[in-house]
Structures are given as C-alpha cells and as structure tokens.
Write an enzyme that holds these catalytic residues in place. Sequence first.
Site, PDB file in Angstrom:
ATOM      1  N   SER A   1      -5.867  -0.422  29.121  1.00 50.80           N
ATOM      2  CA  SER A   1      -6.621   0.380  28.457  1.00 50.80           C
ATOM      3  C   SER A   1      -5.517   1.761  28.066  1.00 50.80           C
ATOM      4  O   SER A   1      -4.826   2.176  28.811  1.00 50.80           O
ATOM      5  CB  SER A   1      -7.324   1.312  29.677  1.00 50.80           C
ATOM      6  OG  SER A   1      -8.485   0.074  29.931  1.00 50.80           O
TER       7      SER A   1
ATOM      8  N   GLU B   1      -3.143   6.571  28.636  1.00 51.21           N
ATOM      9  CA  GLU B   1      -2.902   6.064  30.101  1.00 51.21           C
ATOM     10  C   GLU B   1      -1.225   5.528  30.047  1.00 51.21           C
ATOM     11  O   GLU B   1      -0.527   5.954  31.095  1.00 51.21           O
ATOM     12  CB  GLU B   1      -3.799   4.952  30.418  1.00 51.21           C
ATOM     13  CG  GLU B   1      -3.495   4.659  31.959  1.00 51.21           C
ATOM     14  CD  GLU B   1      -4.498   3.478  32.366  1.00 51.21           C
ATOM     15  OE1 GLU B   1      -5.740   3.629  32.254  1.00 51.21           O
ATOM     16  OE2 GLU B   1      -3.919   2.247  32.597  1.00 51.21           O
TER      17      GLU B   1
ATOM     18  N   ARG C   1      -5.828   6.955  39.008  1.00 51.51           N
ATOM     19  CA  ARG C   1      -4.395   6.445  37.980  1.00 51.51           C
ATOM     20  C   ARG C   1      -3.451   7.533  38.305  1.00 51.51           C
ATOM     21  O   ARG C   1      -2.833   7.868  37.294  1.00 51.51           O
ATOM     22  CB  ARG C   1      -5.032   6.546  36.563  1.00 51.51           C
ATOM     23  CG  ARG C   1      -6.244   5.524  36.227  1.00 51.51           C
ATOM     24  CD  ARG C   1      -5.660   3.970  36.368  1.00 51.51           C
ATOM     25  NE  ARG C   1      -6.700   3.023  36.245  1.00 51.51           N
ATOM     26  CZ  ARG C   1      -7.526   2.835  37.213  1.00 51.51           C
ATOM     27  NH1 ARG C   1      -7.354   3.144  38.314  1.00 51.51           N
ATOM     28  NH2 ARG C   1      -8.425   1.882  36.710  1.00 51.51           N
TER      29      ARG C   1
END
Length: 365
Positions: free
Chosen positions: A240, A346, A163
């Site tokens: 998420s 995130e 990520r």
Amino acid sequence: MIKENVLLAPYTTLQIGGPARYFAEAQSEKQLLEALAFSEMSQLPVFILGGGSNVLIADEGFPGLVLRVAIRGIEWSEQGERVLVTSGAGEDWDEFVHSCVDRGLAGVECLSGIPGLVGGTPVQNVGAYGQEVSETITSVRVYDRLTQRIDELSNADCRFSYRASIFNTVNRDRYIVLGVTFVLKPHGEPAIRYPDVKDFFADMSTKPALKEVREAVRTIRERKAMLLVPGDADCRSAGSFFKNLIVTREIYEQVIETAKGQGLIRSQERVPGFTTEDGKMKVPAAWLIERAGFHRGYHRGRVGISSKHTLAIINRGGARAREVLELVEEIQDRVLITFAVHLHPEPVFVGFENEDEERIRNKRK
Ligand SMILES: Cc1cc2nc3c(=O)[nH]c(=O)nc-3n(C[C@H](O)[C@H](O)[C@H](O)COP(=O)(O)OP(=O)(O)OC[C@H]3O[C@@H](n4cnc5c(N)ncnc54)[C@H](O)[C@@H]3O)c2cc1C
C-alpha cells in the site's frame, strides 16, 4: 565484504532505484559492526535495508553505505503456556510465519504473505487482517547508533501504534534491529477478526485451523496483488503506497460534508470510517482515492495503480522513481482538492532531495 556501486533496484520489490555508493550485507553482528566502522571512518551516511518491500529508492541511488541486515537463525523456547521465539532480523518474514504456523503457534498467522524480513516488521508495526506484530513482540534486540551499544528494547519501549514505532518516528535512523522476540500461543486459536477472513470461512461449520487461516490469508492477498508472485507486474509494488487516513471526528465530519457538497455521496450516505482506540476516525485511503476519480488499472506511462488494488502503485516495467513520485503527487493533489485532506505515503524514501521528500510527506497538511 564491502562492494562499490551496487544497483539497488533488484533489492526492492518495486524494482526501482539507482546505485549505492557502497553496499554491504551483514550476516552476523560482527560483520554489521565492521561495516558501520567503515562508514564512520569514511564519514558516509548509512541506510539500513531489509527486504526492500517498503522503500522507494531514488534514480540517483544512495551516496553512502547501504547496509543489508542478513542475520539469520531462529530459537524456540517453551515457557509454560507460551513459546518465545527469537528470530534474526535477516530471516524472511513469511517463511518465519510458516514455521510458526507449522508448529501450531498462534499469533502471527494473519500476517502471512507479507514480504520483507523479520527485522523490518517492528519498524512500521506491520499489520494485516486484524493482527499487528506489536501484539506478539516482547522485545527487540538493537544496535543503538547513538550510544554505540547493543541493547534490548521492550514492547513498551518501541511505542507501537498504527504503522508506527520509535523506529520510524522519534528515533528514526537511531536503531538497527538485530533480532526480534515474539511470544506465541501453542495450540492457540487463529484470529478470525477481519471481514475478508470471516467471509472466506462463512460456509464452514467447524472452526478453521491455524494452517487454513494462513492459506486463506495468502489466497486473499493474492487476489489483491498483495502477495509477491514472480512475473506479475500487478504486485511489483511497495504494498500500500498510502496509509489510511487517521483524523479527528471533526475533520471526518468535514470530509463527509465536502463529499456531499461535491455530489460524491448521497445525503444519507456516510464516508466509511472506523473509530480507533484513541477515539479518532480511520478512513480507508482507497475509498478517498477512488472517489477522487482514480480507478484500479489507471496508469501514466510506466507506472500505474494495480488492477487488483487501489493503494498499490506499480512499476509496469522499466519505471523510474521520478515517475512514481509524479503519480503519487497526482493522487495526493486530487484527494486534497476533492476532500481537503492529505494522504500520507507509507514507504520510506531513500536518496531523494529533502525538498522532494518533504513535499510528498507533508504537502499542505
Ligand atoms: C506486495 C506487498 C504487500 C505488503 N503488505 C503489507 C501489509 O499487509 N502490511 C504491512 O504492514 N506492510 C505491508 N507491506 C510493506 C512491507 O512488506 C513491510 O513494511 C515490511 O515489514 C518491510 O520489511 P523489509 O524488510 O522489506 O524492509 P525494507 O523495505 O527494506 O525497509 C523499510 C524500512 O525499515 C527499515 N529497516 C529494515 N530493516 C531494518 C533493520 N533490521 N533495522 C532497522 N531498520 C530496518 C529500513 O531502513 C526502512 O526505513 C507490503 C509490501 C508489499 C510489496
């Protein structure tokens, strides 16, 4: 081309966010450079927007120019055993994957159903069901705001990891992605690496085709509210909201001891954890959140946790960014008290006071 006071909520999947002082949509590199020239002349801060599927925008909006990259166009070129595909940053990601799968090109099929635009995918190295875009990206065409030049970055230049890339870490806000080139495999086999995907085909005696894997992934995602379905509040989210926890083995053992001490796991039980390539442990954030006392469908007022996915924070209707932050902090605080670890968000925070963002990102690390 440049509009004033444009409400940003409709440009996001969370449907939250106040107005942009100025807003421009660039359909070409020329338009993008013109919009940037305007922001420089007016000394405005700039925020680059794609599909708005990984952002939380403040209720106060953004005081500068929000520049949406809408450069379209896909080029395909066969090079021996492989096909190079170059896509404009403004192409819809899932439609792009659809086109690749339709042509029998393997490499991005497990990334079906992820919302957003192609230009957003290298930023956080999107990944799902055992695939990440960094596996197939060969280069990224960028506008470098520092040198004020258009450049081509190689895969290695992007320094992809879980990520993360230079675009959301060391060179945050420096580059604007104009296009991305992928290398895909004609007649390649689909990737069936992830347990959910394996389970989906458990009863099948022959190998599933690329198209079947794409459909399977979309079906699995829909069950988890990870596919955008119009009108379904359960997927009115930014995906998420928390990253899985990546910690050293030592901290992982401490999490296990803390969980045992609190009676959250039995003495022989382990906290779920997977070894990463660099020898660290990845612990599912959903497990930590659930064991800290939250459940799917938990809500406070107009915000809540999706009834299908523990990591998705949803707008139940008319929610404000401030309410999202309150729920995020409630979850982070309870996980911190229970396991002594901090859950990192995130999505990208836009237009917030620095101290709000700092607190959520780095709270008592
Ligand atoms: C229901 C749902 C499911 C999701 N599932 C997944 C998943 O499985 N895996 C996963 O990794 N992510 C997932 N996401 C998160 C999100 O879809 C991805 O991160 C996506 O790639 C973001 O792209 P975007 O175009 O929407 O970017 P935006 O949300 O518009 O922007 C995100 C960040 O990227 C920057 N950015 C966007 N475009 C550019 C550009 N052209 N140049 C430079 N910077 C840019 C923005 O400035 C911002 O910092 C999900 C989100 C939702 C809502």
